[in-house]
Write a protein that holds these residues in place. Structure first.
Motif, PDB file in Angstrom:
ATOM      1  N   ILE A 144      -4.001   3.408   2.443  1.00 14.41           N
ATOM      2  CA  ILE A 144      -4.114   2.469   1.322  1.00 14.41           C
ATOM      3  C   ILE A 144      -2.778   1.765   1.100  1.00 14.41           C
ATOM      4  CG2 ILE A 144      -4.409   2.309  -1.189  1.00 14.41           C
ATOM      5  CD1 ILE A 144      -6.503   4.584  -0.903  1.00 14.41           C
ATOM      6  N   ARG A 145      -1.710   2.542   1.075  1.00  9.43           N
ATOM      7  CA  ARG A 145      -0.372   1.960   0.878  1.00  9.43           C
ATOM      8  C   ARG A 145      -0.023   0.992   2.008  1.00  9.43           C
ATOM      9  NH1 ARG A 145       4.293   3.171   0.768  1.00  9.43           N
ATOM     10  NH2 ARG A 145       5.028   2.050  -1.015  1.00  9.43           N
ATOM     11  N   ASN A 146      -0.300   1.401   3.243  1.00  5.86           N
ATOM     12  CA  ASN A 146       0.003   0.529   4.386  1.00  5.86           C
ATOM     13  C   ASN A 146      -0.784  -0.779   4.316  1.00  5.86           C
ATOM     14  OD1 ASN A 146       1.762   2.440   5.366  1.00  5.86           O
ATOM     15  ND2 ASN A 146       0.315   3.286   6.840  1.00  5.86           N
ATOM     16  N   ALA A 147      -2.059  -0.675   3.959  1.00  2.71           N
ATOM     17  CA  ALA A 147      -2.883  -1.882   3.832  1.00  2.71           C
ATOM     18  C   ALA A 147      -2.355  -2.770   2.708  1.00  2.71           C
ATOM     19  CB  ALA A 147      -4.338  -1.494   3.577  1.00  2.71           C
ATOM     20  N   ALA A 148      -1.943  -2.166   1.594  1.00  5.09           N
ATOM     21  CA  ALA A 148      -1.391  -2.943   0.475  1.00  5.09           C
ATOM     22  C   ALA A 148      -0.076  -3.610   0.867  1.00  5.09           C
ATOM     23  CB  ALA A 148      -1.187  -2.036  -0.736  1.00  5.09           C
ATOM     24  N   GLU A 149       0.746  -2.916   1.637  1.00 12.39           N
ATOM     25  CA  GLU A 149       2.004  -3.514   2.093  1.00 12.39           C
ATOM     26  C   GLU A 149       1.735  -4.724   2.989  1.00 12.39           C
ATOM     27  OE1 GLU A 149       4.630  -0.679   3.874  1.00 12.39           O
ATOM     28  OE2 GLU A 149       4.905   0.399   1.985  1.00 12.39           O
ATOM     29  N   ARG A 150       0.768  -4.598   3.899  1.00 13.64           N
ATOM     30  CA  ARG A 150       0.417  -5.735   4.763  1.00 13.64           C
ATOM     31  C   ARG A 150      -0.094  -6.909   3.931  1.00 13.64           C
ATOM     32  NH1 ARG A 150      -1.834  -1.657   7.782  1.00 13.64           N
ATOM     33  NH2 ARG A 150      -3.916  -2.137   7.052  1.00 13.64           N
ATOM     34  N   GLU A 151      -0.893  -6.600   2.929  1.00  8.92           N
ATOM     35  CA  GLU A 151      -1.538  -7.635   2.129  1.00  8.92           C
ATOM     36  C   GLU A 151      -0.590  -8.303   1.134  1.00  8.92           C
ATOM     37  OE1 GLU A 151      -4.663 -10.040   1.199  1.00  8.92           O
ATOM     38  OE2 GLU A 151      -4.715  -8.499   2.731  1.00  8.92           O
ATOM     39  N   PHE A 152       0.302  -7.536   0.516  1.00  2.00           N
ATOM     40  CA  PHE A 152       1.082  -8.046  -0.618  1.00  2.00           C
ATOM     41  C   PHE A 152       2.578  -8.177  -0.375  1.00  2.00           C
ATOM     42  CE2 PHE A 152      -2.439  -5.622  -2.760  1.00  2.00           C
ATOM     43  CZ  PHE A 152      -3.197  -6.742  -3.036  1.00  2.00           C
ATOM     44  N   ARG A 153       3.059  -7.773   0.771  1.00  3.44           N
ATOM     45  CA  ARG A 153       4.504  -7.748   1.015  1.00  3.44           C
ATOM     46  C   ARG A 153       5.168  -9.097   0.746  1.00  3.44           C
ATOM     47  NH1 ARG A 153       5.583  -6.568   6.887  1.00  3.44           N
ATOM     48  NH2 ARG A 153       3.697  -5.504   6.348  1.00  3.44           N
ATOM     49  N   LYS A 154       4.556 -10.179   1.193  1.00  2.13           N
ATOM     50  CA  LYS A 154       5.195 -11.496   1.100  1.00  2.13           C
ATOM     51  C   LYS A 154       5.162 -12.092  -0.303  1.00  2.13           C
ATOM     52  CE  LYS A 154       4.254 -12.620   5.869  1.00  2.13           C
ATOM     53  NZ  LYS A 154       3.453 -13.396   6.786  1.00  2.13           N
ATOM     54  N   ASP A 155       3.989 -12.041  -0.956  1.00  3.95           N
ATOM     55  CA  ASP A 155       3.868 -12.783  -2.213  1.00  3.95           C
ATOM     56  C   ASP A 155       3.746 -11.929  -3.470  1.00  3.95           C
ATOM     57  OD1 ASP A 155       1.371 -11.946  -1.367  1.00  3.95           O
ATOM     58  OD2 ASP A 155       0.337 -13.607  -2.331  1.00  3.95           O
ATOM     59  N   ARG A 156       3.289 -10.678  -3.374  1.00  6.99           N
ATOM     60  CA  ARG A 156       3.109  -9.846  -4.575  1.00  6.99           C
ATOM     61  C   ARG A 156       3.570  -8.407  -4.331  1.00  6.99           C
ATOM     62  NH1 ARG A 156      -0.608 -11.216  -8.652  1.00  6.99           N
ATOM     63  NH2 ARG A 156       0.450  -9.519  -9.703  1.00  6.99           N
ATOM     64  N   PRO A 157       4.847  -8.178  -4.082  1.00  8.15           N
ATOM     65  CA  PRO A 157       5.307  -6.802  -3.837  1.00  8.15           C
ATOM     66  C   PRO A 157       5.089  -5.879  -5.031  1.00  8.15           C
ATOM     67  CG  PRO A 157       7.172  -8.294  -4.026  1.00  8.15           C
ATOM     68  CD  PRO A 157       5.944  -9.142  -4.010  1.00  8.15           C
ATOM     69  N   ASP A 158       4.893  -6.447  -6.231  1.00 11.79           N
ATOM     70  CA  ASP A 158       4.609  -5.632  -7.412  1.00 11.79           C
ATOM     71  C   ASP A 158       3.250  -4.936  -7.323  1.00 11.79           C
ATOM     72  OD1 ASP A 158       3.675  -8.396  -7.647  1.00 11.79           O
ATOM     73  OD2 ASP A 158       2.927  -7.792  -9.629  1.00 11.79           O
ATOM     74  N   LEU A 159       2.389  -5.371  -6.410  1.00 13.60           N
ATOM     75  CA  LEU A 159       1.065  -4.755  -6.257  1.00 13.60           C
ATOM     76  C   LEU A 159       1.040  -3.624  -5.231  1.00 13.60           C
ATOM     77  CD1 LEU A 159      -1.257  -7.891  -6.436  1.00 13.60           C
ATOM     78  CD2 LEU A 159      -0.741  -6.218  -8.222  1.00 13.60           C
ATOM     79  N   ILE A 160       2.176  -3.308  -4.644  1.00 15.55           N
ATOM     80  CA  ILE A 160       2.242  -2.191  -3.691  1.00 15.55           C
ATOM     81  C   ILE A 160       2.435  -0.910  -4.485  1.00 15.55           C
ATOM     82  CG2 ILE A 160       3.493  -1.191  -1.751  1.00 15.55           C
ATOM     83  CD1 ILE A 160       4.316  -4.085  -1.002  1.00 15.55           C
ATOM     84  N   PRO A 161       1.531   0.056  -4.336  1.00 21.32           N
ATOM     85  CA  PRO A 161       1.637   1.283  -5.134  1.00 21.32           C
ATOM     86  C   PRO A 161       2.750   2.211  -4.639  1.00 21.32           C
ATOM     87  CG  PRO A 161      -0.258   1.400  -3.679  1.00 21.32           C
ATOM     88  CD  PRO A 161       0.337   0.038  -3.505  1.00 21.32           C
ATOM     89  N   PRO A 162       3.154   3.169  -5.466  1.00 18.59           N
ATOM     90  CA  PRO A 162       4.188   4.138  -5.077  1.00 18.59           C
ATOM     91  C   PRO A 162       3.735   5.038  -3.930  1.00 18.59           C
ATOM     92  CG  PRO A 162       3.753   4.237  -7.442  1.00 18.59           C
ATOM     93  CD  PRO A 162       2.733   3.341  -6.843  1.00 18.59           C
ATOM     94  N   ASP A 163       4.687   5.802  -3.399  1.00 17.32           N
ATOM     95  CA  ASP A 163       4.386   6.708  -2.284  1.00 17.32           C
ATOM     96  C   ASP A 163       3.399   7.806  -2.663  1.00 17.32           C
ATOM     97  OD1 ASP A 163       5.930   5.456  -0.350  1.00 17.32           O
ATOM     98  OD2 ASP A 163       7.740   6.517  -0.985  1.00 17.32           O
ATOM     99  N   LEU A 164       3.536   8.342  -3.862  1.00 19.65           N
ATOM    100  CA  LEU A 164       2.646   9.424  -4.290  1.00 19.65           C
ATOM    101  C   LEU A 164       1.374   8.846  -4.904  1.00 19.65           C
ATOM    102  CD1 LEU A 164       5.246  11.822  -5.915  1.00 19.65           C
ATOM    103  CD2 LEU A 164       4.177  12.014  -3.658  1.00 19.65           C
ATOM    104  N   PRO A 165       0.237   9.458  -4.634  1.00 19.99           N
ATOM    105  CA  PRO A 165      -1.023   8.938  -5.184  1.00 19.99           C
ATOM    106  C   PRO A 165      -1.141   9.233  -6.674  1.00 19.99           C
ATOM    107  CG  PRO A 165      -1.440  10.951  -3.975  1.00 19.99           C
ATOM    108  CD  PRO A 165       0.009  10.612  -3.766  1.00 19.99           C
TER     109      PRO A 165
END
Length: 162
Positions: free
Chosen positions: A71-92
């Motif tokens: 989930i985190r990896n997919a969020a990083e791919r999706e949001f890294r460029k424009d919305r890094p605030d949407l990447i969740p923390p390491d712990l669930p």
């Protein structure tokens, strides 16, 4: 074979919803929110895949086989460029955090999520040719191209009007 959680990551609807769900800003008192609200929307989706909220929490806590890293990896791919605030923390998140979001934050967004589902469903129906008079077949007896398939159930016409 694809896992249930992998199917959620492949769905562009999840990522479009994630971009629209925002937590309230400003001082609300208490701890600041660690997780973007979309994480708890995804949790609700995964409840239907895993069977219960407790099982989602157990899956998230399983560091070796659980879906949280994906989930985190997919969020990083999706949001890294424009919305890094949407990447969740390491712990669930915990189930307690999910329940709090479900009670206090997600209800404000049900109309937004519902309209997103409705619009996406309309677009899917249009691409299939449902409800369009120029598509082959008729509304009561659609051609194979105008039939929706899912879960070993085939939608067919209930009447024969011709």
């Amino acid at each position: 074979m694809r896992t249930p959680d992998a199917l959620c990551f492949d769905n562009p609807f999840v990522w479009s919803v994630a971009r629209t769900l925002d937590l309230p800003t400003g001082p609300l008192g208490g701890r600041p929110n660690e997780y973007p609200l979309w994480v708890f929307f995804l949790w609700m989706v995964l409840i239907h895949e895993y069977g219960s909220s407790r099982r989602v929490e157990e899956a998230f806590e399983d560091r070796s086989h659980g879906p949280w890293r994906q989930i985190r990896n997919a969020a990083e791919r999706e949001f890294r460029k424009d919305r890094p605030d949407l990447i969740p923390p390491d712990l669930p998140p915990s189930r307690n955090q999910f329940n709090y979001a479900l009670k206090n934050h997600l209800p404000r967004h049900t109309g937004l999520i519902g309209s997103g589902i409705k619009n996406r469903s309309f677009r899917l129906a249009e691409t299939m040719g449902l409800g369009i008079s120029t598509s082959p077949g008729s509304l009561s007896r659609p051609s194979v191209e105008r039939v929706a398939y899912g879960d070993v159930t085939v939608m067919t016409a209930r009447t024969r009007s011709d």
